[in-house]
Each structure stands twice: as C-alpha cells, then as structure tokens.
Design a protein around this motif. Structure first.
Motif, PDB file in Angstrom:
ATOM      1  N   ASP A  46      -6.662   1.819  24.619  1.00 18.77           N
ATOM      2  CA  ASP A  46      -7.316   0.812  23.779  1.00 18.77           C
ATOM      3  C   ASP A  46      -7.794   1.412  22.461  1.00 18.77           C
ATOM      4  O   ASP A  46      -7.621   0.813  21.384  1.00 18.77           O
ATOM      5  CB  ASP A  46      -8.495   0.194  24.524  1.00 18.77           C
ATOM      6  N   VAL A  47      -8.399   2.612  22.541  1.00 17.99           N
ATOM      7  CA  VAL A  47      -8.876   3.259  21.317  1.00 17.99           C
ATOM      8  C   VAL A  47      -7.725   3.554  20.380  1.00 17.99           C
ATOM      9  O   VAL A  47      -7.797   3.314  19.154  1.00 17.99           O
ATOM     10  CB  VAL A  47      -9.646   4.551  21.670  1.00 17.99           C
ATOM     11  N   ALA A  48      -6.615   4.082  20.943  1.00 10.64           N
ATOM     12  CA  ALA A  48      -5.465   4.418  20.094  1.00 10.64           C
ATOM     13  C   ALA A  48      -4.888   3.170  19.419  1.00 10.64           C
ATOM     14  O   ALA A  48      -4.566   3.194  18.217  1.00 10.64           O
ATOM     15  CB  ALA A  48      -4.399   5.115  20.933  1.00 10.64           C
ATOM     16  N   HIS A  49      -4.773   2.097  20.192  1.00  9.37           N
ATOM     17  CA  HIS A  49      -4.216   0.874  19.606  1.00  9.37           C
ATOM     18  C   HIS A  49      -5.169   0.268  18.581  1.00  9.37           C
ATOM     19  O   HIS A  49      -4.724  -0.252  17.536  1.00  9.37           O
ATOM     20  CB  HIS A  49      -3.925  -0.142  20.713  1.00  9.37           C
ATOM     21  N   VAL A  71      -6.236  12.235   6.472  1.00  7.34           N
ATOM     22  CA  VAL A  71      -5.554  11.057   7.002  1.00  7.34           C
ATOM     23  C   VAL A  71      -4.372  11.475   7.869  1.00  7.34           C
ATOM     24  O   VAL A  71      -4.108  10.882   8.931  1.00  7.34           O
ATOM     25  CB  VAL A  71      -5.103  10.136   5.848  1.00  7.34           C
ATOM     26  N   ARG A  72      -3.627  12.519   7.426  1.00  7.47           N
ATOM     27  CA  ARG A  72      -2.507  13.010   8.237  1.00  7.47           C
ATOM     28  C   ARG A  72      -3.003  13.531   9.587  1.00  7.47           C
ATOM     29  O   ARG A  72      -2.380  13.299  10.632  1.00  7.47           O
ATOM     30  CB  ARG A  72      -1.751  14.105   7.492  1.00  7.47           C
ATOM     31  N   VAL A  73      -4.143  14.248   9.586  1.00  7.40           N
ATOM     32  CA  VAL A  73      -4.698  14.748  10.847  1.00  7.40           C
ATOM     33  C   VAL A  73      -5.089  13.588  11.758  1.00  7.40           C
ATOM     34  O   VAL A  73      -4.813  13.601  12.970  1.00  7.40           O
ATOM     35  CB  VAL A  73      -5.916  15.651  10.570  1.00  7.40           C
ATOM     36  N   LEU A  74      -5.722  12.557  11.171  1.00  6.74           N
ATOM     37  CA  LEU A  74      -6.125  11.408  11.957  1.00  6.74           C
ATOM     38  C   LEU A  74      -4.914  10.649  12.492  1.00  6.74           C
ATOM     39  O   LEU A  74      -4.909  10.201  13.642  1.00  6.74           O
ATOM     40  CB  LEU A  74      -6.987  10.480  11.097  1.00  6.74           C
ATOM     41  N   ARG A  75      -3.878  10.567  11.682  1.00  3.74           N
ATOM     42  CA  ARG A  75      -2.655   9.873  12.123  1.00  3.74           C
ATOM     43  C   ARG A  75      -1.991  10.633  13.282  1.00  3.74           C
ATOM     44  O   ARG A  75      -1.552  10.027  14.263  1.00  3.74           O
ATOM     45  CB  ARG A  75      -1.690   9.745  10.953  1.00  3.74           C
ATOM     46  N   THR A  76      -1.958  11.958  13.175  1.00  2.00           N
ATOM     47  CA  THR A  76      -1.387  12.765  14.261  1.00  2.00           C
ATOM     48  C   THR A  76      -2.183  12.595  15.542  1.00  2.00           C
ATOM     49  O   THR A  76      -1.625  12.486  16.647  1.00  2.00           O
ATOM     50  CB  THR A  76      -1.374  14.248  13.853  1.00  2.00           C
ATOM     51  N   LEU A  77      -3.523  12.555  15.409  1.00  2.00           N
ATOM     52  CA  LEU A  77      -4.374  12.379  16.583  1.00  2.00           C
ATOM     53  C   LEU A  77      -4.104  11.041  17.249  1.00  2.00           C
ATOM     54  O   LEU A  77      -3.979  10.961  18.490  1.00  2.00           O
ATOM     55  CB  LEU A  77      -5.841  12.495  16.177  1.00  2.00           C
ATOM     56  N   LEU A  99      -2.648  10.346  20.981  1.00  2.00           N
ATOM     57  CA  LEU A  99      -3.339   9.524  21.962  1.00  2.00           C
ATOM     58  C   LEU A  99      -2.432   8.424  22.508  1.00  2.00           C
ATOM     59  O   LEU A  99      -2.445   8.132  23.716  1.00  2.00           O
ATOM     60  CB  LEU A  99      -4.598   8.905  21.349  1.00  2.00           C
ATOM     61  N   LEU A 100      -1.643   7.808  21.639  1.00  2.00           N
ATOM     62  CA  LEU A 100      -0.700   6.789  22.101  1.00  2.00           C
ATOM     63  C   LEU A 100       0.343   7.392  23.038  1.00  2.00           C
ATOM     64  O   LEU A 100       0.709   6.787  24.057  1.00  2.00           O
ATOM     65  CB  LEU A 100      -0.017   6.131  20.898  1.00  2.00           C
ATOM     66  N   GLU A 101       0.807   8.588  22.701  1.00  2.00           N
ATOM     67  CA  GLU A 101       1.797   9.241  23.559  1.00  2.00           C
ATOM     68  C   GLU A 101       1.202   9.582  24.922  1.00  2.00           C
ATOM     69  O   GLU A 101       1.843   9.397  25.969  1.00  2.00           O
ATOM     70  CB  GLU A 101       2.318  10.515  22.880  1.00  2.00           C
ATOM     71  N   ILE A 102      -0.042  10.054  24.928  1.00  2.00           N
ATOM     72  CA  ILE A 102      -0.695  10.369  26.210  1.00  2.00           C
ATOM     73  C   ILE A 102      -0.907   9.112  27.029  1.00  2.00           C
ATOM     74  O   ILE A 102      -0.741   9.117  28.261  1.00  2.00           O
ATOM     75  CB  ILE A 102      -2.034  11.090  25.947  1.00  2.00           C
ATOM     76  N   LEU A 155      -4.653  18.486  22.765  1.00  2.00           N
ATOM     77  CA  LEU A 155      -3.681  17.502  23.237  1.00  2.00           C
ATOM     78  C   LEU A 155      -2.259  18.039  23.257  1.00  2.00           C
ATOM     79  O   LEU A 155      -1.415  17.500  23.975  1.00  2.00           O
ATOM     80  CB  LEU A 155      -3.733  16.254  22.341  1.00  2.00           C
ATOM     81  N   GLY A 156      -1.985  19.090  22.489  1.00  2.00           N
ATOM     82  CA  GLY A 156      -0.617  19.591  22.382  1.00  2.00           C
ATOM     83  C   GLY A 156      -0.056  20.056  23.714  1.00  2.00           C
ATOM     84  O   GLY A 156       1.038  19.636  24.131  1.00  2.00           O
ATOM     85  N   LEU A 157      -0.784  20.915  24.411  1.00  2.00           N
ATOM     86  CA  LEU A 157      -0.300  21.410  25.705  1.00  2.00           C
ATOM     87  C   LEU A 157      -0.306  20.302  26.751  1.00  2.00           C
ATOM     88  O   LEU A 157       0.546  20.292  27.648  1.00  2.00           O
ATOM     89  CB  LEU A 157      -1.151  22.591  26.165  1.00  2.00           C
ATOM     90  N   THR A 158      -1.264  19.387  26.670  1.00  2.00           N
ATOM     91  CA  THR A 158      -1.300  18.267  27.609  1.00  2.00           C
ATOM     92  C   THR A 158      -0.061  17.398  27.460  1.00  2.00           C
ATOM     93  O   THR A 158       0.558  16.991  28.449  1.00  2.00           O
ATOM     94  CB  THR A 158      -2.563  17.422  27.379  1.00  2.00           C
ATOM     95  N   ILE A 159       0.325  17.131  26.199  1.00  2.00           N
ATOM     96  CA  ILE A 159       1.533  16.331  25.955  1.00  2.00           C
ATOM     97  C   ILE A 159       2.775  17.097  26.397  1.00  2.00           C
ATOM     98  O   ILE A 159       3.692  16.528  27.016  1.00  2.00           O
ATOM     99  CB  ILE A 159       1.623  15.957  24.469  1.00  2.00           C
ATOM    100  N   ALA A 160       2.831  18.403  26.118  1.00  2.00           N
ATOM    101  CA  ALA A 160       3.983  19.212  26.529  1.00  2.00           C
ATOM    102  C   ALA A 160       4.139  19.188  28.043  1.00  2.00           C
ATOM    103  O   ALA A 160       5.256  19.049  28.566  1.00  2.00           O
ATOM    104  CB  ALA A 160       3.818  20.640  26.025  1.00  2.00           C
TER     105      ALA A 160
END
Length: 417
Positions: free
Chosen positions: A220-223, A252-258, A262-265, A382-387
């Motif tokens: 919900d937060v990501a969306h 903004v790029r950092v926030l967009r990546t975050l 989050l959406l990917e997780i 989040l990087g290792l969690t996504i990997a």
C-alpha cells in the motif's frame, strides 16, 4: 529406532529402573519374610523336639519314641558356644547354625534343674533349599517380566514421541518461512502434547497474520507513493540546471529506486512473480549485467557455461550483489571496493575484500531495512532481500559467507541443474 538420547528411550530407561527397583524391594521383603518364617518354624520344631525328648524325665505321658531328633545331649564339641551362653543365661535358647554351608541346623537348648544342659538339633537343609529356589524363581521371573515390560514401554512411548516429532517438524517448517505449516491439532483439549501443538498452531496463525499485514502495508505504501513520485520526477526535470537542481534530482532518483524496490518486494511477497526459464549463455549474461551497473568489477568466466534460467531475474540478482559489494565492501586503505565476479558451470560468485557480512546476516539471512553497517543512509537493506527473493523465483539458492583469508564478503548463486 531413534537416537538413544531421545525421549522414547529415556522413558524406557525410567520404566526399567522403576521395575528393577520394585523387583529388588519386593525380593528383599519376600526373602526376609520367608527367612523369618523359616526361622520361627524351625525354632518351634526344635523346641517341640526338645520338649518331647525331655518328657520322660519330666514324667510326661509323651514318650521319646514319638520324637525324631538327632540327639538330646550336651556335647561341648558339637553344641555352638553361643547357644550354650544363651541357654545358661536365659534358661532356654535357640540358634540357627550355618557354619556348615550345605548342612544348616536349628538348635534348641534348655538348662535343666541340676544345672546340666540338654540340646537338640534339626536339619534345616530342606528349608534352605526351598528359600534358595524361591530366590532363584523371583530373580528369573523378574528378569522375564523386565524383558517384556521394557520393549512394551518403549513401544508405548513411541506414540507421544511421534506426536512431539510432528510438532518439532512443524516448528522447523515455520522457522524456515513456511507459515502455512500446522500440526493438525486444532484447538482440541487433551494432554500436554495437544496443548503444545495447539500453541504452535496459534503462534503460526499469529505470525502469518502479522506477516500478511506487513506485506499489505508495504504494498500500500509503495503504491500510494508511486503517483506523487511521478509528479516529483516530472517536476525535477523542469527545474533549471544548477547545483541545487542536481541535488534534488539525485534525491528523487534515490526515492524512486526505493519505491520500485518496495513494489518489487511486495510482488515477491505475494508470490506474483513467474520465471521465464530458457537456456542462456551464463558468462555473457553476467558480464552484461555487471556492465549495466556502471561499477568496476573483475569478471572471470570458466569455459562457456550455459544455464536454464530467467535472464531478466538473473540480471537483477547479479546487479544487486555487485552494487551491495561496492557499497559495503571497501577494502581498508582503498578509495573504492575491489569486486570479483566468478562464473562457473552453474554458479555465480560475487566477492569483495571489505569487512565481510555481519554475523546477524550470516545467521538469519538478509532483512529489509537492515544494512548491518553503522552508517545510516548507505542503503535500505533491500538489495540482498530482493536478490534472495528473485533467486527463489528461478529455483536457485543464494548463500552468504565470509572469505577465510581476508574476511571479505562472498555471495554464491547456484542455479538449478
């Protein structure tokens, strides 16, 4: 059969010890009771024989012919000295003589009016043999009962032991992440094992509810952040060039990546990802993934490996591992991290020469929003969690370790065969 230190064999051992203790105590009581009765009966028969032998001298109507005794004399060489002492002291006395191992005798003696002693002795060998036979039978049947009871107790203990093993297996599955695992006990009332099983199921229900709430909150937060973020990206692109503008665009790029992470997780948590498996040249795909990161890494490929995997997800895994190695693997005395990527037949190893993974990560695996470093702001964990999540989607295993030589971090991706 189970381990010898399992609860099953401990219960069997406890039953065996209890049975042995009971058999020993009962054996002692029966032996003592039988011995006392034999002594009382023997003494009574000896006194009867003595009275019968002395009856003629006392003017009794009973004759000595009716008494079968060994002798009615006082022979200092044959009569036990202890019997003589007791008879002279108390007037009458009896004594069980076992000085001859296989020919015990029961003595009875009386001090006569003229001061002389009269003594008789009866053969107690039949009583001794009977007692010994009783002792042998008690030990024999006790051992036979023990040989039956111990296996039966071990078999009976297997039933609750099996239920406890089921609870332990369920707890291990829950600990490994399978929150749908249940013991099947439900909420029935019963013995302590049933209560433990119900408690484990209740705990799993609670953990599953909390995890689902956390996943829904993350999604919900990501969306919710995605729409205003797109507005920020557009607005940042319209700002005039300058140092402040570049700083805003970077944040903004950092926030967009975050938000994208989050959406990917959230998709990984919802098991909404499907892998597109096909044969790919593993060395080329990994080299291209490293190049797209824009980071320096030494790629070594052994042979020309081909693996069946999803190239897009493999690219995501490699990129995250290389980025994490550059972010946290700076070797002391250097300005940038030295990252090595080694590609084998079905393995990809990413290594740096920094301080290595923290102990918490090695023990529990990667956790979101935990970087394991003192400095905040060097990543969101989040990087290792996504990997790790993407590796599970393609059926691969991702393990983390520290190198034995310099302690640098080593991440190993093993693709399925």
């Amino acid at each position: 059969m189970g381990h010898w230190r399992s609860l099953r064999w401990k219960i069997a051992l406890l039953v065996a010890v209890a049975c042995c203790s009971i058999a020993f105590i009962v054996g002692l009581l029966v032996h003592g009771s039988t011995y006392d009765r034999s002594m009382n009966d023997g003494a009574a028969r000896a006194y009867t024989a003595l009275d019968g032998a002395l009856a003629p001298s006392r003017g009794s109507a009973d004759g000595a012919d009716s008494v079968d005794v060994a002798h009615v004399v006082y022979n200092p060489e044959e009569t036990p000295a202890e019997l003589v002492r007791k008879a002279r002291e108390h007037g009458r006395a009896d004594l069980y003589d076992e000085s001859r191992q296989y020919s015990p005798r029961m003595w009875a003696a009386e001090r006569r009016d003229d001061g002389s002693l009269a003594a008789v002795s009866l053969d107690m060998t039949p009583d001794q043999l009977s007692r010994r036979a009783l002792d042998r039978h008690m030990w024999k049947y006790s051992l036979a009962a023990l040989a039956v009871i111990v296996p039966l107790s071990a078999f009976a203990a297997e039933l609750p032991n099996r239920r406890l093993r089921r609870v332990a297996r369920t707890a291990r599955r829950i600990a490994s992440g399978d929150l749908a695992a249940r013991t099947g006990a439900g909420h029935r009332t019963g013995d302590e094992i049933t209560e433990i099983s119900a408690s484990v199921d209740t705990m799993a229900d609670s953990l599953q509810d909390r995890l689902l709430n956390e996943q829904r909150f993350t999604a919900d937060v990501a969306h919710e952040l995605r729409t205003p973020l797109m507005g920020l990206v557009t607005s940042a692109g319209l700002l005039p060039e300058g140092e402040a503008t570049e700083l805003v665009r970077d944040r903004v790029r950092v926030l967009r990546t975050l938000v994208e992470d989050l959406l990917e997780i959230s998709r990984l948590d919802a098991d909404a990802e499907q892998a597109d498996i096909r044969p790919v040249p593993l060395g080329e795909v990994v080299a291209e993934s490293v190049a797209r990161t824009g980071l320096v890494a030494r790629v070594t490929v052994s042979g020309k490996p081909v693996a069946a995997t999803d190239p897009r997800r493999l690219d995501r895994i490699v990129a995250n591992l290389v980025t994490n190695a550059h972010r946290h693997g700076v070797e002391p005395g250097r300005e940038r991290a030295t990252v090595e990527v080694t590609v084998g037949e079905r393995t990809v190893v990413v290594r740096d020469h920094g301080p290595g993974f923290p102990e918490s990560l090695l023990a529990d695996g990667p956790r979101r929003f935990r970087t394991g470093v003192a400095e905040r702001g060097r990543g969101h964990g989040l990087g290792l969690t996504i990997a790790l999540g993407q590796a599970q989607v393609i059926g691969a295993t991702l393990t983390f370790a520290n190198a034995a030589d310099d302690g640098g971090a080593v991440a190993t991706l093993r693709l399925p065969g």
